[in-house]
Design a protein around this motif. Structure first.
Motif, PDB file in Angstrom:
ATOM      1  N   GLY A 245      23.402   7.138  -6.057  1.00 53.37           N
ATOM      2  CA  GLY A 245      23.837   6.176  -6.976  1.00 53.37           C
ATOM      3  C   GLY A 245      24.052   4.832  -6.504  1.00 53.37           C
ATOM      4  O   GLY A 245      23.717   3.686  -7.109  1.00 53.37           O
ATOM      5  N   LEU A 246      24.591   4.800  -5.258  1.00 51.33           N
ATOM      6  CA  LEU A 246      24.891   3.533  -4.621  1.00 51.33           C
ATOM      7  C   LEU A 246      23.463   2.691  -4.339  1.00 51.33           C
ATOM      8  O   LEU A 246      23.215   1.612  -4.378  1.00 51.33           O
ATOM      9  N   THR A 247      22.562   3.555  -3.973  1.00 49.49           N
ATOM     10  CA  THR A 247      21.179   3.103  -3.559  1.00 49.49           C
ATOM     11  C   THR A 247      20.608   2.626  -4.760  1.00 49.49           C
ATOM     12  O   THR A 247      19.783   1.479  -4.857  1.00 49.49           O
ATOM     13  N   THR A 248      20.756   3.343  -5.919  1.00 48.51           N
ATOM     14  CA  THR A 248      20.036   3.011  -7.367  1.00 48.51           C
ATOM     15  C   THR A 248      20.376   1.673  -7.535  1.00 48.51           C
ATOM     16  O   THR A 248      20.086   0.637  -8.195  1.00 48.51           O
ATOM     17  N   ALA A 249      21.795   1.641  -7.571  1.00 49.29           N
ATOM     18  CA  ALA A 249      22.393   0.182  -8.072  1.00 49.29           C
ATOM     19  C   ALA A 249      22.292  -0.863  -7.124  1.00 49.29           C
ATOM     20  O   ALA A 249      21.948  -2.138  -7.675  1.00 49.29           O
ATOM     21  N   ALA A 250      21.908  -0.712  -5.574  1.00 52.13           N
ATOM     22  CA  ALA A 250      21.719  -1.672  -4.925  1.00 52.13           C
ATOM     23  C   ALA A 250      20.210  -2.211  -5.329  1.00 52.13           C
ATOM     24  O   ALA A 250      19.728  -3.337  -5.332  1.00 52.13           O
ATOM     25  N   ARG A 251      19.403  -1.291  -5.368  1.00 50.37           N
ATOM     26  CA  ARG A 251      17.992  -1.718  -5.694  1.00 50.37           C
ATOM     27  C   ARG A 251      17.802  -2.397  -7.141  1.00 50.37           C
ATOM     28  O   ARG A 251      17.065  -3.395  -7.099  1.00 50.37           O
ATOM     29  N   GLY A 252      18.775  -1.848  -7.899  1.00 51.99           N
ATOM     30  CA  GLY A 252      18.746  -2.502  -9.341  1.00 51.99           C
ATOM     31  C   GLY A 252      19.200  -3.896  -9.244  1.00 51.99           C
ATOM     32  O   GLY A 252      18.497  -4.656  -9.823  1.00 51.99           O
ATOM     33  N   SER A 253      20.106  -4.142  -8.386  1.00 58.01           N
ATOM     34  CA  SER A 253      20.492  -5.475  -8.433  1.00 58.01           C
ATOM     35  C   SER A 253      19.324  -6.126  -7.646  1.00 58.01           C
ATOM     36  O   SER A 253      19.066  -7.315  -8.110  1.00 58.01           O
ATOM     37  N   ALA A 254      19.035  -5.732  -6.621  1.00 56.83           N
ATOM     38  CA  ALA A 254      17.702  -6.675  -5.907  1.00 56.83           C
ATOM     39  C   ALA A 254      16.557  -6.914  -6.822  1.00 56.83           C
ATOM     40  O   ALA A 254      15.940  -7.899  -7.045  1.00 56.83           O
ATOM     41  N   ASP A 255      16.471  -5.768  -7.509  1.00 63.57           N
ATOM     42  CA  ASP A 255      15.035  -5.849  -8.653  1.00 63.57           C
ATOM     43  C   ASP A 255      15.334  -7.105  -9.458  1.00 63.57           C
ATOM     44  O   ASP A 255      14.622  -7.743  -9.959  1.00 63.57           O
ATOM     45  N   LEU A 256      16.641  -7.199 -10.102  1.00 66.64           N
ATOM     46  CA  LEU A 256      16.869  -8.286 -11.096  1.00 66.64           C
ATOM     47  C   LEU A 256      16.587  -9.788 -10.425  1.00 66.64           C
ATOM     48  O   LEU A 256      16.052 -10.403 -11.349  1.00 66.64           O
ATOM     49  N   PHE A 257      16.582  -9.894  -9.080  1.00 65.99           N
ATOM     50  CA  PHE A 257      16.088 -11.163  -8.417  1.00 65.99           C
ATOM     51  C   PHE A 257      14.782 -11.455  -8.339  1.00 65.99           C
ATOM     52  O   PHE A 257      14.104 -12.284  -8.238  1.00 65.99           O
ATOM     53  N   SER A 258      14.105 -10.063  -7.855  1.00 67.51           N
ATOM     54  CA  SER A 258      12.712 -10.309  -7.199  1.00 67.51           C
ATOM     55  C   SER A 258      11.518  -9.772  -8.027  1.00 67.51           C
ATOM     56  O   SER A 258      10.425 -10.026  -7.960  1.00 67.51           O
ATOM     57  N   SER A 259      11.830  -9.018  -8.901  1.00 70.71           N
ATOM     58  CA  SER A 259      10.966  -8.191  -9.601  1.00 70.71           C
ATOM     59  C   SER A 259      11.053  -7.847 -11.128  1.00 70.71           C
ATOM     60  O   SER A 259      12.448  -8.063 -11.410  1.00 70.71           O
ATOM     61  N   GLU A 420      20.341  -8.695   1.783  1.00 68.50           N
ATOM     62  CA  GLU A 420      21.766  -7.715   1.704  1.00 68.50           C
ATOM     63  C   GLU A 420      21.639  -6.492   1.381  1.00 68.50           C
ATOM     64  O   GLU A 420      22.122  -5.566   1.524  1.00 68.50           O
ATOM     65  N   THR A 421      20.453  -6.146   0.345  1.00 70.46           N
ATOM     66  CA  THR A 421      20.200  -4.899  -0.160  1.00 70.46           C
ATOM     67  C   THR A 421      19.675  -3.957   1.038  1.00 70.46           C
ATOM     68  O   THR A 421      19.885  -2.910   1.290  1.00 70.46           O
ATOM     69  N   ARG A 422      18.859  -4.616   1.763  1.00 70.78           N
ATOM     70  CA  ARG A 422      18.326  -3.904   3.018  1.00 70.78           C
ATOM     71  C   ARG A 422      19.226  -3.359   4.205  1.00 70.78           C
ATOM     72  O   ARG A 422      19.508  -2.328   4.379  1.00 70.78           O
ATOM     73  N   VAL A 423      20.553  -4.359   4.180  1.00 73.96           N
ATOM     74  CA  VAL A 423      21.430  -4.000   4.962  1.00 73.96           C
ATOM     75  C   VAL A 423      22.364  -2.790   4.328  1.00 73.96           C
ATOM     76  O   VAL A 423      22.739  -1.916   5.001  1.00 73.96           O
ATOM     77  N   LEU A 424      22.695  -2.748   3.011  1.00 78.00           N
ATOM     78  CA  LEU A 424      23.374  -2.062   2.262  1.00 78.00           C
ATOM     79  C   LEU A 424      22.573  -0.594   2.500  1.00 78.00           C
ATOM     80  O   LEU A 424      23.045   0.497   2.588  1.00 78.00           O
ATOM     81  N   LEU A 425      21.196  -0.567   2.044  1.00 73.32           N
ATOM     82  CA  LEU A 425      20.397   0.724   2.100  1.00 73.32           C
ATOM     83  C   LEU A 425      20.400   1.151   3.312  1.00 73.32           C
ATOM     84  O   LEU A 425      20.386   2.255   3.679  1.00 73.32           O
TER      85      LEU A 425
END
Length: 504
Positions: A245-259, A420-425
């Motif tokens: 769930g945390l991974t999905t949230a982190a990727r979702g946050s990053a996707d808002l910025f870059s894709s 930051e997403t890479r660090v969190l993942l």
């Protein structure tokens, strides 16, 4: 990391809104201001042209020219009068009037020179008015032709701004949802951490039971090991769901910025606004050239108006001097007795000339003052509107820098969020990797759970010893299911004795 992710999303939303809510100075408002300033300049240009061609201005110009010709004619009559006065003075053998006649000659020459200069300046003024009319017509036409283009660009930017506002709201909603999801997962993660602390206590107690060499404890070892292993497997599955769930949230946050649609649309909108502002700047630069020509011509016209005004002041001064000199000559003639009767007559003639000169000067001055004052008012209005337009144009150009700044901030946010997403993942992956170590513990617990039965039940004091080790209700519950609760003890922990109460 969750706080950083939330801060990044808030900064993203703020960045998107800046293009539409930047203290009322967004691109749409800047273009609107330029349109208003252009309209003001067009109105001022038309006032100059219409005023220059008006019957009122032509009438005053003709009246001023007639008055100047009259002043010039009057001043030229002074020449014969001065010659006659000198002849009479010589015949009566008096030199008292020589100074007066010299002054009068100098004044006559001055008037002729000044009037000639003013007439020439009026001719220059007339030619400059023609040039001003042409340049103002051209500038007004250029500005007028740019207004529909500006309006179209403003409407398109308004659409882009509306899209960005909607996207900012969407970002806020998604950020709130992601934050809520992260909050739920983090709370569950904290529960798992608490459980791991309790599990460490239970494993420590099980180890003490396993280290005891007295017979009869296999049944207790099997029960505690089986219960602990079951809890570890359940917790590991729960932990993996939390990590997912945390991974999905982190990727979702990053996707808002870059894709995705939001990031792509915002970047496209920012680039489109930057291109539009560049196009507007090019259009304004072409319009500004015509505007600059008109401004230069108007300033040259202002110089001619000022020169006419100065010449007018000189004519007034000379007319006053004629009157003063004629009065002085009349006084000298009256004091000269019968020998100066001719001078008295000539002085009277000079006084009449002075009156005509003053009268013509007053009429010409009034006409010229009306003409120049109207012209100056129109020029000042145009120059003021022009300065306001130039400032608005500069704001548009600075808006291009703001577009560039917003794009730079967007790229920085994308890079920051990605890192930051890479660090969190990476941290989440490390947690998952750590859970594999549980396999060793589970294997040992499964081995304990498969121990054979005891040959004989444990001694009563051994049961009491094991009971005394426990600090949690779950341990006591397993023990109580295998053996009876020792005398004087409850199957639940004493108040304040549970590890949860002690640690959490």
């Amino acid at each position: 990391m969750q706080a950083k992710m939330t801060d990044n999303l808030a900064a993203f939303s703020t960045l998107v809104r800046q293009g539409t809510e930047d203290d009322g100075a967004g691109a749409e408002d800047q273009i609107k201001e330029v349109e208003a300033r252009m309209t003001g300049v067009i109105r001022a240009l038309k006032d100059i042209v219409e005023g220059s061609r008006s019957a009122k201005d032509r009438r005053d110009a003709m009246e001023a020219e007639r008055s100047l010709q009259m002043i010039l004619q009057v001043s030229r009559t002074l020449g014969p009068v001065i010659t006659l006065a000198r002849t009479i003075s010589a015949s009566v053998k008096t030199g008292r009037f020589e100074v007066y006649l010299a002054d009068l000659g100098e004044i006559a020459d001055r008037i002729e020179t000044v009037v000639g200069a003013v007439v020439d300046e009026l001719s220059t003024l007339d030619r400059r008015r023609g040039r001003v009319e042409n340049s103002c017509d051209a500038a007004a036409g250029g500005l007028q032709g740019s207004l529909p283009f500006m309006s179209q660009q403003r409407a398109e930017i308004a659409k882009l701004s509306a899209t960005e506002i909607d996207l900012a709201r969407d970002i806020d909603l998604r950020a709130a949802a992601l934050s809520q999801q992260c909050g739920v997962h983090l709370k569950a993660f904290i529960v798992v951490i608490q459980f791991s602390d309790r599990m460490a206590q239970r494993l420590d107690h099980l180890k003490q039971i396993c280290d005891c060499n007295l017979p009869g404890l296999n049944r207790l070892r099997r029960g505690q090991a089986s219960d602990i292993a079951s809890d570890i497997r359940d917790t590991r599955a729960e932990l993996r769901a939390i990590i997912e769930g945390l991974t999905t949230a982190a990727r979702g946050s990053a996707d808002l910025f870059s894709s995705g649609e939001i990031a792509g649309t915002i970047e496209q909108s920012m680039n489109r606004q930057a291109d539009m502002i560049d196009t507007i700047g090019e259009r304004l630069a072409a319009t500004e050239l015509a505007f600059q020509d008109a401004r230069l011509d108007v300033k040259a016209l202002a110089l001619s108006d000022a020169a006419v005004t100065r010449g007018l002041d000189s004519i007034k001064s000379a007319s006053r001097d004629i009157r003063t000199v004629s009065i002085n000559s009349a006084l000298m003639a009256s004091q000269s007795g019968t020998t100066a009767k001719a001078q008295v007559v000539l002085s009277a003639e000079v006084q009449e000339i002075a009156k005509n000169s003053v009268r013509a000067t007053i009429g010409g001055s009034a006409a010229l003052e009306r003409l120049t004052s109207r012209s100056i008012r129109r020029q000042e209005a145009f120059l003021a509107q022009g300065e306001a337009l130039a400032l608005s144009m500069e704001n548009i150009r600075s808006g291009r820098s703001d577009c560039g700044r917003r794009l730079t901030v967007l790229f920085d946010l994308q890079e920051k969020a990605g890192e930051e997403t890479r660090v969190l993942l990476g941290k989440l992956s490390a947690v998952v990797e750590d859970t594999t170590r549980l396999n060793v513990i589970l294997a040992e617990l499964d081995a304990l759970a498969a121990l054979p039965d005891d040959d004989a039940p444990p001694a009563e004091d051994l049961i009491d010893w094991a009971w005394a080790l426990y600090t949690m209700d779950q341990e006591r519950a397993v023990h109580a299911a295998l053996y009876s609760t020792p005398e004087g003890h409850s199957s639940s922990a004493p108040e304040g004795d549970d590890i949860d109460d002690l640690l959490f």
